[in-house]
Write a protein that holds these residues in place. Structure first.
Motif, PDB file in Angstrom:
ATOM      1  N   ALA A 109       0.855  -1.184   0.000  1.00  0.00           N
ATOM      2  CA  ALA A 109       0.000   0.000   0.000  1.00  0.00           C
ATOM      3  C   ALA A 109       0.890   1.232   0.000  1.00  0.00           C
ATOM      4  O   ALA A 109       1.514   1.552   1.015  1.00  0.00           O
ATOM      5  N   ASP A 110       0.947   1.912  -1.139  1.00  0.00           N
ATOM      6  CA  ASP A 110       1.838   3.060  -1.284  1.00  0.00           C
ATOM      7  C   ASP A 110       1.275   4.271  -0.539  1.00  0.00           C
ATOM      8  O   ASP A 110       0.125   4.671  -0.757  1.00  0.00           O
ATOM      9  N   GLY A 154      12.031   7.690   2.855  1.00  0.00           N
ATOM     10  CA  GLY A 154      11.148   6.606   3.240  1.00  0.00           C
ATOM     11  C   GLY A 154      10.799   5.614   2.160  1.00  0.00           C
ATOM     12  O   GLY A 154      10.051   4.659   2.406  1.00  0.00           O
ATOM     13  N   MET A 155      11.332   5.790   0.945  1.00  0.00           N
ATOM     14  CA  MET A 155      10.962   4.914  -0.166  1.00  0.00           C
ATOM     15  C   MET A 155      11.608   3.542  -0.002  1.00  0.00           C
ATOM     16  O   MET A 155      12.828   3.427   0.101  1.00  0.00           O
ATOM     17  N   THR A 156      10.795   2.499   0.024  1.00  0.00           N
ATOM     18  CA  THR A 156      11.314   1.161   0.261  1.00  0.00           C
ATOM     19  C   THR A 156      11.377   0.310  -0.998  1.00  0.00           C
ATOM     20  O   THR A 156      12.001  -0.759  -0.987  1.00  0.00           O
ATOM     21  N   VAL A 157      10.735   0.747  -2.076  1.00  0.00           N
ATOM     22  CA  VAL A 157      10.808   0.037  -3.357  1.00  0.00           C
ATOM     23  C   VAL A 157      11.140   1.058  -4.441  1.00  0.00           C
ATOM     24  O   VAL A 157      10.407   2.041  -4.614  1.00  0.00           O
ATOM     25  N   VAL A 158      12.226   0.825  -5.149  1.00  0.00           N
ATOM     26  CA  VAL A 158      12.677   1.786  -6.160  1.00  0.00           C
ATOM     27  C   VAL A 158      12.844   1.110  -7.520  1.00  0.00           C
ATOM     28  O   VAL A 158      13.532   1.616  -8.389  1.00  0.00           O
ATOM     29  N   GLN A 159      12.191  -0.048  -7.691  1.00  0.00           N
ATOM     30  CA  GLN A 159      12.270  -0.784  -8.948  1.00  0.00           C
ATOM     31  C   GLN A 159      10.979  -1.587  -9.117  1.00  0.00           C
ATOM     32  O   GLN A 159      10.171  -1.677  -8.186  1.00  0.00           O
ATOM     33  N   GLU A 160      10.779  -2.156 -10.296  1.00  0.00           N
ATOM     34  CA  GLU A 160       9.625  -3.023 -10.481  1.00  0.00           C
ATOM     35  C   GLU A 160       9.822  -4.315  -9.699  1.00  0.00           C
ATOM     36  O   GLU A 160      10.906  -4.892  -9.688  1.00  0.00           O
ATOM     37  N   ILE A 161       8.767  -4.762  -9.024  1.00  0.00           N
ATOM     38  CA  ILE A 161       8.793  -6.010  -8.268  1.00  0.00           C
ATOM     39  C   ILE A 161       7.513  -6.776  -8.565  1.00  0.00           C
ATOM     40  O   ILE A 161       6.567  -6.235  -9.143  1.00  0.00           O
ATOM     41  N   LYS A 207       9.025   5.006  -7.532  1.00  0.00           N
ATOM     42  CA  LYS A 207       9.475   4.802  -6.159  1.00  0.00           C
ATOM     43  C   LYS A 207       8.251   4.791  -5.256  1.00  0.00           C
ATOM     44  O   LYS A 207       7.380   5.646  -5.353  1.00  0.00           O
ATOM     45  N   MET A 208       8.205   3.783  -4.360  1.00  0.00           N
ATOM     46  CA  MET A 208       7.025   3.626  -3.515  1.00  0.00           C
ATOM     47  C   MET A 208       7.410   3.429  -2.055  1.00  0.00           C
ATOM     48  O   MET A 208       8.458   2.872  -1.747  1.00  0.00           O
ATOM     49  N   ARG A 209       6.530   3.863  -1.183  1.00  0.00           N
ATOM     50  CA  ARG A 209       6.665   3.635   0.250  1.00  0.00           C
ATOM     51  C   ARG A 209       5.561   2.667   0.653  1.00  0.00           C
ATOM     52  O   ARG A 209       4.479   3.064   1.071  1.00  0.00           O
ATOM     53  N   ILE A 210       5.844   1.353   0.485  1.00  0.00           N
ATOM     54  CA  ILE A 210       4.827   0.337   0.739  1.00  0.00           C
ATOM     55  C   ILE A 210       5.129  -0.520   1.971  1.00  0.00           C
ATOM     56  O   ILE A 210       4.296  -1.329   2.372  1.00  0.00           O
ATOM     57  N   ASP A 211       6.301  -0.348   2.558  1.00  0.00           N
ATOM     58  CA  ASP A 211       6.657  -1.038   3.801  1.00  0.00           C
ATOM     59  C   ASP A 211       6.501  -0.035   4.942  1.00  0.00           C
ATOM     60  O   ASP A 211       7.035   1.082   4.873  1.00  0.00           O
ATOM     61  N   SER A 218      13.529   8.996  15.126  1.00  0.00           N
ATOM     62  CA  SER A 218      13.954   8.927  13.730  1.00  0.00           C
ATOM     63  C   SER A 218      13.316   7.728  13.052  1.00  0.00           C
ATOM     64  O   SER A 218      12.926   6.753  13.703  1.00  0.00           O
ATOM     65  N   CYS A 219      13.235   7.808  11.739  1.00  0.00           N
ATOM     66  CA  CYS A 219      12.758   6.692  10.923  1.00  0.00           C
ATOM     67  C   CYS A 219      13.455   6.799   9.574  1.00  0.00           C
ATOM     68  O   CYS A 219      13.421   7.852   8.936  1.00  0.00           O
ATOM     69  N   ARG A 220      14.106   5.715   9.156  1.00  0.00           N
ATOM     70  CA  ARG A 220      14.828   5.760   7.886  1.00  0.00           C
ATOM     71  C   ARG A 220      14.848   4.396   7.227  1.00  0.00           C
ATOM     72  O   ARG A 220      14.643   3.366   7.877  1.00  0.00           O
TER      73      ARG A 220
END
Length: 269
Positions: A178-179, A208-215, A226-230, A242-244
């Protein structure tokens, strides 16, 4: 308290044994209190270790990714409790599941069936892995997709939210598919349920982007590159220093098709 989540893509990754060593070396430096891992696999062909299984009919096998990480942790003097739950068949050759590693003693373990079906051979089957320590409940998820016609995200989240404890702190960690950049879908549903996004609450953070390629699952359709799905969510307000992203090739090596996410949190009195 440090919380870390990572979709490991285990055993599908090349040179996974090397990456297992790199993972444990990084864990020694990061020093997380709770680690939630998704896509934690073992091959059907590996030998049965005759260890107690978390699911009847699914033996614990010698190449189990969580087991191998745990052995490496012990060799490095890292003391974590481990629990692994097989959820479904992966890529027609794996038992695929969820794993927790916790520094504090695990007091209780349970699971909630999130999908409508409970077919171990169907990739859409989803379960949570839930563990309790003295700090509260920690819930590990690998959710389905918002637009899945048969097993949509909304139904899975509603089943989980109904099952979660109401009078204790709850942290939900994992691959939500869920992006956070997409409105009106899974991320917004979780937030509307009263959960706090530790990334958004953090005083210091990266992109915060955890996916930067097609999966897998995101190879077709109109979605950001680029997605933030985690995500890391809390049922109660917390102070987040902090969060990274971790295992992103900057401070730690890339070991999966996802980057991990780690937050440093303190409950609000």
């Amino acid at each position: 308290m440090k919380l870390l989540t990572l979709n490991t893509h285990s055993l599908e990754e090349k040179a996974m044994r090397v990456k297992q060593v790199e993972f444990v070396k990084a864990i020694a430096a990061l020093d997380p209190d709770v680690i939630a891992l998704q896509e934690v696999n073992q091959t059907f062909a590996a030998d049965d270790m005759q260890e107690p299984s978390a699911r009847p009919g699914v033996p614990f096998r010698e190449d189990n990714h969580a087991y191998m990480l745990h052995q490496l942790m012990k060799q490095q003097g890292l003391r974590y409790e481990m629990v692994w739950l097989p959820v479904k068949t992966g890529y027609s050759r794996y038992d695929e599941g969820l794993a927790f590693f916790t520094k504090k003693k695990i007091l209780e373990v349970r699971s909630t069936l999130l999908s409508q079906q409970d077919d171990y051979d169907d990739f859409r089957t989803r379960r949570s892995l839930e563990v309790k320590t003295e700090d509260g409940w920690f819930v590990n998820v690998h959710m389905g997709w918002w637009n899945d016609a048969l097993e949509p995200f909304a139904g899975q989240w509603k089943k989980l939210a109904k099952a979660l404890p109401q009078n204790e702190p709850v942290y939900v960690l994992g691959d939500f598919n869920a992006d956070a950049q997409v409105r009106g879908e899974g991320y917004d549903l979780v937030r509307a349920s009263g959960f706090f996004d530790l990334y958004e609450e953090a005083q210091a953070k990266d992109d915060g982007m955890t996916v930067v390629q097609e999966i897998d699952g995101w190879r077709e359709g109109d979605h950001p590159k680029k997605m933030r799905i985690d995500h890391l969510f809390s049922s109660r307000p917390v102070a987040v220093a902090s969060c990274r992203t971790v295992f992103n090739g900057i401070n730690e090596p890339v070991i999966s098709d996802h980057f991990g996410l780690m937050a440093i949190v303190n409950p609000v009195e």
